[in-house]
Scaffold this motif. Structure first.
Motif, short mmCIF file in Angstrom:
data_model
loop_
_atom_site.label_atom_id
_atom_site.label_comp_id
_atom_site.label_asym_id
_atom_site.label_seq_id
_atom_site.Cartn_x
_atom_site.Cartn_y
_atom_site.Cartn_z
N PRO A 35 3.31 9.68 9.83
CA PRO A 35 2.63 8.40 10.05
C PRO A 35 3.24 7.28 9.20
CG PRO A 35 1.31 9.80 8.65
CD PRO A 35 2.47 10.64 9.10
N LEU A 36 4.11 7.61 8.26
CA LEU A 36 4.68 6.57 7.40
C LEU A 36 6.09 6.18 7.81
CD1 LEU A 36 3.51 7.93 3.92
CD2 LEU A 36 2.29 6.45 5.52
N ALA A 37 6.60 6.83 8.87
CA ALA A 37 7.99 6.53 9.27
C ALA A 37 8.08 5.09 9.75
CB ALA A 37 8.42 7.48 10.38
N GLY A 38 9.08 4.38 9.28
CA GLY A 38 9.33 3.03 9.74
C GLY A 38 8.29 2.01 9.31
N THR A 39 7.54 2.30 8.25
CA THR A 39 6.56 1.32 7.78
C THR A 39 7.00 0.79 6.42
OG1 THR A 39 5.28 3.11 6.82
CG2 THR A 39 4.61 2.35 8.98
N GLU A 90 3.75 -1.82 1.99
CA GLU A 90 2.35 -2.24 2.10
C GLU A 90 1.61 -1.39 3.14
OE1 GLU A 90 1.85 -6.48 2.81
OE2 GLU A 90 -0.08 -6.02 3.68
N SER A 91 2.24 -1.21 4.29
CA SER A 91 1.62 -0.37 5.32
C SER A 91 1.46 1.06 4.84
CB SER A 91 2.48 -0.35 6.59
OG SER A 91 2.37 -1.56 7.27
N PRO A 129 4.83 8.22 -2.04
CA PRO A 129 3.67 7.36 -1.77
C PRO A 129 2.36 8.13 -1.70
CG PRO A 129 5.25 7.28 0.07
CD PRO A 129 5.77 8.26 -0.91
N ILE A 130 2.41 9.43 -1.54
CA ILE A 130 1.15 10.15 -1.33
C ILE A 130 0.81 11.12 -2.45
CG2 ILE A 130 1.23 10.04 1.19
CD1 ILE A 130 2.32 12.89 1.17
N HIS A 131 1.65 11.23 -3.48
CA HIS A 131 1.45 12.35 -4.39
C HIS A 131 0.17 12.26 -5.21
CE1 HIS A 131 3.22 9.76 -7.43
NE2 HIS A 131 2.75 10.59 -8.33
#
Ligand code: ATP
Ligand code: MG
Lengths: 267, 314
Positions: A171-175, A178-179, A207-209
């Motif tokens: 879901p984080l590909a190409g964002t 901020e997104s 970004p998620i750790h």
């Protein structure tokens, strides 16, 4: 909050029809509810693992269970509990869907035909879009959004739907940054408040750790399973990403530098 | 003026004209309910594939009849059989939801059935060969009652399926994997859509001819899909464009000596060209909210001051 077996694999092997052994010798058991990430380089079998969990691919060896249900013989029970976001480019843009149609899809797919949208469905769809800051685009053609906006709308589709497991493929590909933090925070908050499990595939643990509890590190077999900190281990990362991988510590946080570009390969 | 109205009324009272108008209406329904979903699915090529497969099937039927192998085998049975075969091959190739693979499958079955047709023509009495070509060049002005009845049944079934399952057909086209994962039996809807479309194309081709079917199944849907942003809107607009093209075609065929299918085909194709133009024009005129120069200056001041608040990334 009682613990249960969310996903488990026993001696799992998955092969594509053209002979590629995408996964082999995979054994793990993750308890839920949890927020877990599946990481690994391109072609390491992350999407394959999700699709096997959803019963869309059959193992050639071993078994996989989701919520205790076998992914081959009991997939219909699994699918009742699933909200799935495929890799973004699997969404066809040839159909004139508006943003609201995409989000409502998450709710209407869980209904029976003729699947009319009730006002409750619309309310929940709007709320979900608000969570990802996209509610102003309610009536916009989905096709005309940017890649990152589409990704947020797809996350909203999962939030609006029903079922105890959210499965998101990159879901984080190409964002942009901020997104990314918006999506991750929304998912983290949703997981905490609703006791749903979130399973996400990603290229980048950084970004998620702080949100993630369990990490699976794949390279066509299971290389590591544990907490994000366990995975931010130089030896493990070098094994998967090669000698250029690094772990850096900054302001009390560890970050992995994998030189993983996150460009996706699709067939 | 009175004269032309009188002439028109006289034309309209002729039974073959009434049948043609009813036929045009039914074909417009088929285009709206089947053509639209094929275009959504990226399968506009399937119309010509199926129509030609029907031709091969008709040839096979005639061959079986005249060689005495299966004397009861009507050519229309062959046509339907081959159409469904194309749908099944195409469906099988596209079970994972990849449109390109389906286009290839359509191309291959197209070539196969044309080859079969040409091969069998040598074994069919020469007097019967035109009947095979008849499957491609039917005529809306020569509809008989059986054609109309079959066409009406096809249109009714398609309308019923569209009302009931339009969301399913759309979801299968938009996001096959996502729909499957949420519990939809995507494979069933995938085949249902392809098989009913193939049967509809075969029946419509038999009734009004391939030229009209190609033109009406694809161009209005493609035109509407350029301009209209809702599924329901596209379904409706396809019906209107298809019916209008056909009516103008019929009208033209009464005033000048011309094939109504050819005129309808030209008008339908033009609708697509016009839609592209409108789209192009619209894209240039909207989305041009260029900020004023002082707004840009404000932006620079904010950036120079190092403040990132206020600058939102879209
Ligand atoms: N449809 C397919 N047919 C054949 N082989 C496939 C197919 N999909 C994936 N593979 C192969 O299976 C392996 C694992 O692919 P998978 O898509 O699971 O990787 P991934 O980790 O999701 O990669 P990415 O980060 O690029 O999304 C790869 O070697 C790939 O080439
Ligand atoms: Mg993948």
């Amino acid at each position: 909050m009682s613990e249960f077996s969310l996903i488990e694999a026993h001696d799992l092997a998955v092969r594509y029809p053209d002979g590629e052994l995408a996964l082999y010798n995979v054994n793990f058991r993750i308890s839920g509810p949890t927020f877990m990430a599946i990481i690994g380089p391109n072609g390491s079998g992350k999407s394959t693992l999700l699709k096997t969990a959803l019963g869309m691919l059959k193992p050639v060896r071993g078994t996989m269970r989701v919520l205790g249900y076998d992914t081959v013989t009991e997939k219909k029970y699994i699918r009742r509990e699933i909200r799935y976001v495929p890799q973004r480019d699997r969404i066809q843009l040839t159909v004139p869907m508006k943003v609201k149609d995409i989000v409502l899809m998450g709710r209407l797919l869980k209904k029976r035909p003729p699947r009319f949208a009730s006002s409750k469905d619309k309310d929940l769809a709007r709320q979900a879009l608000r969570k990802v800051n996209m509610d102003e685009l309610w009536n916009r053609p989905f096709m005309e959004l940017s890649g990152g906006q589409r990704q947020r709308v797809l996350v909203a589709r999962a939030l609006a739907s029903e079922g105890s497991i959210l499965m998101l493929d990159e879901p984080l590909a190409g964002t942009d940054a901020e997104s990314q933090s918006l999506i991750v925070e929304v998912l983290g908050e949703y997981h905490r408040e609703n006791e749903v499990s979130v399973v996400m595939v990603t290229h980048d643990l950084n970004p998620i750790h702080t949100f993630v509890r369990n990490v699976l590190l794949l390279k066509n077999t299971l290389i590591g399973v544990g907490t994000p900190c366990d995975m931010m281990d130089l030896e493990l990362l070098v094994k998967v990403y090669g000698p250029s991988a690094k772990v850096v510590e900054y302001a009390g946080h560890r970050y992995c530098v994998t030189h993983d570009v996150g460009v996706d390969r699709h067939d | 003026m009175i004269d032309t109205i009188d002439a028109l009324l006289e034309i309209l009272s002729a039974p073959f004209v009434q049948r043609a108008i009813l036929g045009a209406f039914l074909v417009a329904i088929v285009a709206s309910t089947s053509g639209t979903f094929l275009v959504f699915r990226g399968l506009s090529f399937m119309t010509s594939g199926v129509a030609h497969a029907a031709l091969g099937g008709a040839a096979l039927g005639l061959f079986l009849q005249h060689s005495g192998i299966l004397p009861w085998f009507d050519p229309i049975l062959g046509a339907l059989l081959f159409s469904v075969l194309v749908a099944l091959i195409t469906g099988y190739a596209g079970e994972k939801g990849i449109a390109e693979k389906m286009e290839v499958a359509v191309g291959v079955s197209f070539a196969l059935s044309m080859s079969i047709a040409v091969l069998l023509m040598y074994y069919i009495p020469p007097t019967q060969v035109p009947q095979i070509w008849g499957y491609l060049i039917g005529d809306i002005l020569l509809l008989n009652d059986l054609d109309l009845l079959l066409l009406a049944e096809t249109a009714a079934i398609l309308l019923f399926l569209t009302v009931l399952f339009n969301k399913e057909f759309v979801y299968v086209s938009v996001d096959m994997d996502g729909a499957t994962a949420h519990g939809l039996n995507t494979r069933a809807y995938h085949y249902l859509m392809l098989i009913t479309s193939a049967l509809a194309i075969a029946f419509a081709t038999k009734a009004v001819g391939a030229i009209l079917v190609y033109a009406i199944m694809v161009a209005p849907a493609a035109a509407s899909n350029e301009l209209i942003h809702s599924v329901r809107g596209v379904l409706f607009s396809v019906f209107v464009i298809a019916l209008l093209s056909e009516m103008l075609g019929l009208l033209a065929s009464f005033t000048i000596q011309a094939s109504p299918s050819a005129i309808a085909g030209i008008i339908a194709a033009l609708s697509y060209v016009i839609a592209l133009q409108i789209r192009h024009f619209r894209d240039r005129t909207t989305d041009t909210e260029i900020p004023d120069s002082h707004e840009i200056e404000d932006l620079f001041t904010i950036m120079e001051n190092g403040g990132s608040e206020g600058v939102h990334h879209h």
